[in-house]
Design a protein around this motif. Structure first.
Motif, PDB file in Angstrom:
ATOM      1  N   GLU A   6       2.295   0.486   0.972  1.00  0.00           N
ATOM      2  CA  GLU A   6       1.107   0.926   1.722  1.00  0.00           C
ATOM      3  C   GLU A   6       1.343   1.037   3.222  1.00  0.00           C
ATOM      4  OE1 GLU A   6      -1.782  -0.377   4.529  1.00  0.00           O
ATOM      5  OE2 GLU A   6      -0.778  -1.921   3.342  1.00  0.00           O
ATOM      6  N   ARG A  29      -9.202  -5.656  -0.120  1.00  0.00           N
ATOM      7  CA  ARG A  29      -7.836  -5.479  -0.638  1.00  0.00           C
ATOM      8  C   ARG A  29      -7.890  -5.426  -2.158  1.00  0.00           C
ATOM      9  NH1 ARG A  29      -3.834  -9.410   2.897  1.00  0.00           N
ATOM     10  NH2 ARG A  29      -4.948  -9.273   4.908  1.00  0.00           N
ATOM     11  N   LEU A  54      -8.851   5.122   2.580  1.00  0.00           N
ATOM     12  CA  LEU A  54      -7.965   4.558   1.571  1.00  0.00           C
ATOM     13  C   LEU A  54      -6.558   4.491   2.132  1.00  0.00           C
ATOM     14  CD1 LEU A  54      -7.336   3.680  -1.399  1.00  0.00           C
ATOM     15  CD2 LEU A  54      -6.890   6.092  -1.870  1.00  0.00           C
ATOM     16  N   THR A  75      -2.925   3.274   0.837  1.00  0.00           N
ATOM     17  CA  THR A  75      -2.274   2.855  -0.406  1.00  0.00           C
ATOM     18  C   THR A  75      -0.823   3.302  -0.431  1.00  0.00           C
ATOM     19  OG1 THR A  75      -2.401   2.932  -2.828  1.00  0.00           O
ATOM     20  CG2 THR A  75      -2.987   4.941  -1.646  1.00  0.00           C
ATOM     21  N   LEU A  86      -2.578  -3.045  -4.378  1.00  0.00           N
ATOM     22  CA  LEU A  86      -2.543  -1.611  -4.671  1.00  0.00           C
ATOM     23  C   LEU A  86      -2.996  -0.777  -3.484  1.00  0.00           C
ATOM     24  CD1 LEU A  86      -4.143  -1.508  -8.236  1.00  0.00           C
ATOM     25  CD2 LEU A  86      -1.717  -1.524  -7.644  1.00  0.00           C
ATOM     26  N   ALA A  87      -4.035  -1.259  -2.805  1.00  0.00           N
ATOM     27  CA  ALA A  87      -4.627  -0.442  -1.755  1.00  0.00           C
ATOM     28  C   ALA A  87      -5.596  -1.269  -0.925  1.00  0.00           C
ATOM     29  CB  ALA A  87      -5.373   0.754  -2.370  1.00  0.00           C
TER      30      ALA A  87
END
Length: 614
Positions: A12, A318, A346, A348, A364-365
């Motif tokens: 990310e 998160r 976003l 990611t 993940l993001a």
């Protein structure tokens, strides 16, 4: 002027830095381990250099290898991101010695703040000396680390020695430095931090405050800016202390000074000499790009004459591939589909079809919402998370939505003990009762063996699914006209991707997606089960199975077959995705088998040990 930038990181944060570089016209270079050969950050960069191996120590933590990669790729600057080598003074020196621009603070500033004990001394503070009963509770912390590693809360004197030993072992493993220290543990405190930005011309600015109190395992989950409910006096004091810390080490670039706030009093924690994961909330509120500012400062430019002004409120969540209800166990697998509604930011390192592996952090993001008021930002973010499409391993999505809508959070009464108090309620299963039926009807689409019309009603069809660890059974039948029906539910439409049901006069829509035995119905994740369980998959009572893929980092001292164990007693520790997980005895009895040893790689469900209960 920087023309080509190598980002000494992955995922990310690498993608986020590349985005700014693209806007500024700077070429980008990624580095990648073998486990990240097809990762998103390698695909979006202009060039990428392989770091042979998969373990962080052999790849992203090898300073010499990364400097060689930068030179080979023709980069003239290096950005460390966060984590890995971002606060490693020797790495910063190696970059500078190679004639490259270091996008970060001077190595001397990193070194001065690297040890939490030395940082406290610079701030005129001291750690506890010899701990007494009157000091309890206390917090044991690694001097050279972060991210919750090497931290233990001690509430009883007889727990102190074990906590010190455990924290030292984890700190040595994670950071190569087993030094720990002890400080008072403040119950129900708030984690508040100040964003610092400094140039080489003597300007140091404090850019508002952030509240990062919602944490699991001392790692942040939800952050926001500005920190709500702080008095003007306390806010001014935090800004003053943060600027003082930066000036004490001649800081340059972006950094963060962290505090624990109890009531109207602030306690200094540490200074992070890098960009923080939660920096986007500050960017949203002040309307700036902190990465762009880092690059400008590294090129020698002065900060703008006028400081940016805060606007509105921002909240960040998160999103992790983990199971909060089961000790936050990280999850792996294919992220089949990932999409969020418009209107939120976003950040990611994943996209559709990417694999979530075992080697790195399970984040993940980050989703960020900005609005004129705190309440509006919270509602916007919760709604976006709820409507996001997440097809893949289990995530903490439901926990995030419930946390954002919790009355304590809404009223800004949260503290670092939030999940200690509320985790059970926040992870209580609330499954959609009609999701399994929708999955079964979608699966049944076009499967009728007898065509359309039939003379007699069919026998009920039976499907079994696992949902949140529980099994459920669904029954439906084909009608004489070739349609489908289920008791008490009217089936208005059913095909492989969409089912419409009418329940008590209310029409409900279900989007269905299937990937092998993994089925997603709206936000519900199901696993299709065979009608008759395979008896070869059964394990003996008392079996301890690996809850996740990972590495056995240590086994309890003296543990051997034949040893007496107590229920809940730690038997061994697994490390997966930068987190350490205890595996405990399921009951009091005798250890009859031990199949784990330090350094051993295990897969999820692997048999680790067997305890025969007394």
């Amino acid at each position: 002027m920087i023309s080509t930038l190598l980002v000494a990181n992955r995922g990310e944060i690498a993608c986020r830095i590349f985005r700014t570089c693209g806007e500024l016209g700077i070429r980008t270079v990624a580095v990648y381990s073998d486990a990240d050969a097809n990762a998103l950050h390698t695909r979006v960069a202009d060039a990428a250099v392989r770091l042979p191996g998969a373990a962080p120590a052999d790849t992203y933590l090898d300073a010499g290898l990364i400097v060689k990669a930068a030179v080979a790729a023709g980069a003239d600057a290096v950005h460390p991101g966060y984590g890995f080598l971002s606060e490693n003074a020797d790495f910063a020196r190696a970059v500078l010695d190679a004639g490259l621009v270091w996008v970060g603070p001077p190595p001397e500033a990193i070194e001065a703040m690297a040890s939490k004990t030395r940082a406290k001394e610079l701030m005129g503070l001291a750690s506890l000396g010899e701990v007494t009963e009157a000091d309890l509770p206390v917090l044991v912390k690694a001097a050279a680390g972060g991210g919750g590693r090497g931290m233990r809360i001690v509430r009883r004197m007889d727990e102190l020695d074990a906590a010190l030993e455990s924290a030292r072992a984890e700190a040595a493993s994670a950071f190569g430095d087993g030094e720990v220290f002890v400080e008072p543990y403040i119950e129900n405190g708030r984690h508040v931090e100040v964003q610092i930005l400094a140039d080489t011309h003597g300007t140091v600015r404090a850019l508002g405050t952030r509240d990062c109190s919602l944490q699991r395992r001392h790692q942040k989950v939800i952050e926001e800016s500005p920190a709500p409910g702080l008095s003007e006096r306390l806010t001014a004091e935090l800004h003053t202390l943060a600027v003082r810390a930066a000036r004490a080490v001649d800081y340059v670039g972006a950094g963060t000074v962290e505090f624990l706030v109890a009531g109207d009093k602030a306690h200094f924690l540490e200074m992070n000499t890098r960009l923080q994961v939660e920096h986007p909330v500050t960017e949203a509120v002040f309307g700036i790009d902190l990465v762009a500012e880092q690059l400008r400062v590294a090129e020698g430019h002065a900060l703008a004459d006028e400081a940016p002004h805060a606007r509105g409120h921002a909240v960040e969540a998160r999103l992790y591939a983990e199971d909060p209800a089961h000790d936050w166990a990280p999850q792996t697998g294919t992220l089949h589909r990932f999409a969020v509604p418009e209107g939120v930011r976003l950040d990611t390192g994943f996209t559709d079809g990417d694999e979530i592996g075992v080697h790195y952090d399970p984040m993940l993001a980050k989703l960020v919402a900005h609005a004129p008021t705190r309440a509006a930002a919270i509602r916007k973010l919760a709604g976006a998370l709820e409507r996001a499409t997440l097809h893949g391993p289990p995530t903490n999505r439901d926990l995030l939505v419930r946390s954002l809508r919790h009355e304590e959070f809404a009223a800004a009464r949260m503290d670092t003990g939030f999940y200690d108090r509320h985790l059970t309620d926040l992870t209580e299963p609330a499954p959609d009762p009609y999701a399994p039926l929708a999955a079964a009807l979608a699966d049944a689409h076009g499967r009728s063996r007898f065509g359309g019309w039939r003379n007699v009603p069919s026998q009920p069809q039976v499907k079994r699914y696992a949902r949140a660890g529980e099994e459920t059974e669904v029954r439906y039948r084909y009608t004489r006209a070739g349609g489908l029906e289920a008791d008490g539910v009217r089936v208005l439409h059913a095909d492989a991707g969409r089912v419409v049901l009418e329940v008590d006069g209310v029409r409900r829509n279900f989007e269905v997606a299937r990937y092998g035995d993994e089925i997603h119905v709206n936000t519900t994740r199901l696993t299709a089960l065979p009608r008759f369980p395979d008896p070869t998959t059964q394990h003996a009572p008392g079996s301890l199975l690996a809850p996740m893929p990972g590495t056995v980092v240590r086994v309890a001292e003296g543990l051997a077959v034949g040893a007496a164990v107590r229920a809940g007693e730690p038997l061994l520790w697994l490390e997966a995705m930068k987190m350490e997980h205890k595996v405990t005895a399921p009951g009091t009895g005798t250890l009859t088998a031990l199949h784990a040893a330090p350094g051993q790689q295990v897969t999820v469900g692997a048999l680790l040990a067997v305890v025969q209960e007394a």
